[in-house]
Design an enzyme around this catalytic site. Sequence first.
Site, short mmCIF file in Angstrom:
data_model
loop_
_atom_site.label_atom_id
_atom_site.label_comp_id
_atom_site.label_asym_id
_atom_site.label_seq_id
_atom_site.Cartn_x
_atom_site.Cartn_y
_atom_site.Cartn_z
N THR A 41 0.66 -1.27 0.04
CA THR A 41 0.06 -0.04 -0.03
C THR A 41 0.68 1.30 0.07
O THR A 41 0.63 2.25 -0.68
CB THR A 41 -0.91 0.01 1.14
OG1 THR A 41 -0.07 -0.17 2.44
CG2 THR A 41 -2.18 -1.07 1.09
N TYR A 42 1.95 1.33 0.83
CA TYR A 42 2.75 2.43 0.80
C TYR A 42 3.22 2.63 -0.60
O TYR A 42 3.36 3.68 -1.20
CB TYR A 42 3.90 2.08 1.65
CG TYR A 42 5.01 3.18 1.69
CD1 TYR A 42 4.86 4.59 2.41
CD2 TYR A 42 6.42 3.21 1.07
CE1 TYR A 42 5.83 5.25 2.50
CE2 TYR A 42 7.24 4.11 1.15
CZ TYR A 42 6.89 5.19 1.65
OH TYR A 42 7.87 6.01 1.88
#
Length: 249
Positions: free
Chosen positions: A155-156
Amino acid sequence: MTTLAGRTALVTGGSRGIGRAIAQRLARDGARVGVHYGSNEAAAKETVAAIEADGGQAFAVHARFGAPGDAETLWAAFDTQAGGLDILVNNAAILGVPAQIQDVTAAAYDEIFAVNTRAPFFVTRHGLRRLRDGGRIVNIGTMLTRGSAMPASVTYAMSKGALDVLTTMLAKQLGPRGITVNTVAPGVVDTDMHEGRLVGDALAWLSSLSPMGRVGVPADVADTVAFLASDDSRWVTGQWIDVSGGTLL
């Protein structure tokens, strides 16, 4: 150095870590620096005080990213202390809890994208009318968007990948105004964001990924940003600059 004398900069997430190093470097080069913070007022005041003690000029700007109207809040606070902008550094970000896709919750996904993607998008959107011709935008990305897959950071990395796209699109759009837009992509940097993780075997392994045999320090990133903020970078725009110590080699 006075290469940025007379210019005003804003560094989001400028109170700690990489952001603090960037704010201090730009101030040493002569810029008056807005130090944005989301929650740690004491750290922002420490950064401003350190800059002033070194003979520079700085002021703190508060806005909690991810909250409704965060970009508008930031610029309202900025406008009370500055009359325009020359350098915007979109640095503020969160890592979130490491998790592979099957373990990512909707809430965690939304939080990372709200802070790492939506906030810099709208900070930039509202900042464009304040940014003077010949200005600079530097987005702080990550090496994880280019050939260094770490599934626990999915997600980052995705949130930062959107900034890579923003960089190229804005570089094309803002070129006629003489504004350059670039991404600086660090590898692992020893900051409090990684507190407790960069020790022992983990530190040795991460250090081994770079031909330099170490992890990065905030100044490694800040010095690259300083180049992109200066007139020396006038012919560099739309670029993704690897600042990982050769980790991607």
